[in-house]
Design a protein around this motif. Structure first.
Motif, short mmCIF file in Angstrom:
data_model
loop_
_atom_site.label_atom_id
_atom_site.label_comp_id
_atom_site.label_asym_id
_atom_site.label_seq_id
_atom_site.Cartn_x
_atom_site.Cartn_y
_atom_site.Cartn_z
N GLY A 48 -2.06 0.32 7.21
CA GLY A 48 -1.18 0.36 6.05
C GLY A 48 -1.02 -1.00 5.41
O GLY A 48 -1.69 -1.98 5.77
N GLY A 49 -0.10 -1.08 4.48
CA GLY A 49 0.10 -2.32 3.73
C GLY A 49 1.09 -3.26 4.40
O GLY A 49 1.53 -3.04 5.53
N THR A 67 -7.70 3.29 0.89
CA THR A 67 -6.48 2.54 1.25
C THR A 67 -6.61 1.92 2.63
O THR A 67 -6.27 0.75 2.84
N ALA A 77 -9.07 -1.10 2.81
CA ALA A 77 -8.73 -2.28 2.01
C ALA A 77 -8.08 -3.34 2.89
O ALA A 77 -7.14 -3.05 3.64
N GLN A 116 1.39 5.23 9.80
CA GLN A 116 0.29 4.75 8.97
C GLN A 116 -0.80 4.10 9.84
O GLN A 116 -0.52 3.53 10.89
N LEU A 160 0.64 8.28 -1.58
CA LEU A 160 -0.71 8.68 -1.93
C LEU A 160 -0.75 10.10 -2.51
O LEU A 160 0.02 10.98 -2.09
N GLN A 206 -9.05 8.80 -1.30
CA GLN A 206 -7.97 7.86 -1.60
C GLN A 206 -7.38 7.29 -0.32
O GLN A 206 -6.96 6.12 -0.28
N ASN A 216 -5.78 -6.59 3.84
CA ASN A 216 -4.50 -7.14 3.38
C ASN A 216 -4.59 -8.64 3.08
O ASN A 216 -3.56 -9.32 2.97
N LYS A 225 0.85 -1.19 0.00
CA LYS A 225 0.00 0.00 0.00
C LYS A 225 0.89 1.24 0.00
O LYS A 225 1.98 1.23 0.57
N LEU A 279 -0.66 8.14 4.74
CA LEU A 279 -1.94 8.12 5.46
C LEU A 279 -1.90 9.04 6.69
O LEU A 279 -2.88 9.71 7.00
#
Length: 336
Positions: free
Chosen positions: A307-308, A207, A210, A304, A260, A203, A212, A183, A187
């Motif tokens: 986050g990813g 994010t 979403a 974050q 982002l 956006q 993982n 990601k 953020l």
């Protein structure tokens, strides 16, 4: 609405926001040092992942082919919309299980609410948002715990299942593996701008909500055994913890890290959370930086929320942002 008919902005009822309200990493490590978390009489071999490396969740073997993954995560409002906040907090809590290579199966709500200040209608929307994401993840949601609190807080305690031989841990990295990030960053600064101005960044919400799950599935399919999710300690903080636990150096190519839309502008405008600055202060003594400007370093350390995954390996759709190399003088190297 409050009693005067004004719109109530949830972010105004909290000193911090999202994962940026975590206790700073260095202070947390000092707090936990020597606190004594061993369980008398429990077989040590059954605890596969504990406190030692600050991984994303605890893991206990329950039989030869099954491990139990357990985590809890909650925080103050990161956005003003209550349902979005619930969705973000749930996705964030579930992420710890995905980051370990597990599948979440049961979640319990954790709700702290200023009942004399904010109406229960808002709390109900928060819970609905959490339930929506749990359902999307195929995770049972069964009750939880609530307390009265001066600040609103929400999250989940999550239990998952994993194959003990296919765990993704932060101490399993080895030199020669690429580093991938699933990601984009930014953020923290966008959420801080939202809290300050009320501007909404779709956006960022997309994010943070979403899951993982797909990234974790792809990583397991690719044979990845080392990963962590990027949350309150920022990319640099989590990369440092991974490198330290694995006995390697994490090299980050700053230009390859996705960011982002609007995040760099938010940094230039001064919307930097205190947690992001503290992350950078914590990592810098362990880092070597070559030709990277201050704004970019802030983004790399940005706190974050949901986050990813930072993965030691390659998966489809995730940019490679660096590599693990043999341990050098520094745990983290950042290059332009």
């Amino acid at each position: 609405m409050d009693h005067d008919g004004a719109v109530q902005r949830l972010t105004q009822y909290a000193a911090g926001g999202g994962c940026a309200c975590k206790i700073p990493a260095g202070e947390l490590e000092e707090l936990l040092a020597g606190a004594g978390f061993a369980t008398p009489g429990a077989p040590a071999a059954d605890l596969l992942v504990g406190l030692e490396t600050g991984d994303d969740a605890a893991v206990v073997r329950v039989d030869g082919g099954t491990a139990l993954v357990s985590t809890a995560d909650f925080f103050t409002p990161v956005v003003d919309d209550p349902r979005d906040w619930g969705r973000i907090a749930a996705a964030n809590a579930l992420s710890d299980v995905y980051a370990m290579g597990g599948l979440p199966v049961l979640a319990l709500n954790l709700l702290c609410w200023p009942r004399d200040v904010l109406p229960y209608d808002l709390a109900r929307e928060v819970l609905r948002g959490g339930a929506e994401v749990a359902a999307r993840a195929g995770c049972h949601l069964a009750g939880g715990h609530s307390v009265t609190s001066p600040e609103p807080k929400y999250g989940m305690a999550v239990t998952g299942l994993a194959d003990p031989d296919r765990l993704m841990r932060n101490d399993s990295g080895r030199a020669g593996l690429p580093l991938s990030l699933t990601k984009p960053l930014g953020l923290g600064v966008l959420n801080n701008r939202h809290k300050t101005t009320g501007d909404v960044f779709p956006q960022a919400i997309a994010t943070m909500t979403a899951l993982n799950a797909e990234a974790a599935d792809a990583a397991l399919a690719a044979g990845v055994r080392c990963a962590t999710d990027v949350t309150g300690f920022g990319l640099l903080g989590h990369a440092y913890k991974l490198a330290r636990a694995s006995g390697v150096t994490a090299v980050i190519d700053a230009a390859a890290v996705p960011v982002l839309e609007g995040a760099r502008e938010a940094v230039r405008a001064g919307f930097v959370p205190g947690g992001s600055r503290r992350n950078l202060e914590w990592v810098m003594p362990q880092a070597h930086v070559a030709g990277v400007d201050e704004d970019t370093m802030i983004l790399l350390a940005d706190a974050q929320t949901s986050g990813g995954l930072l993965i030691a390996g390659e998966i489809p759709g995730a940019p490679v942002i660096g590599e693990l190399v043999a341990r050098g003088p520094h745990s983290v190297v950042v290059r332009a």
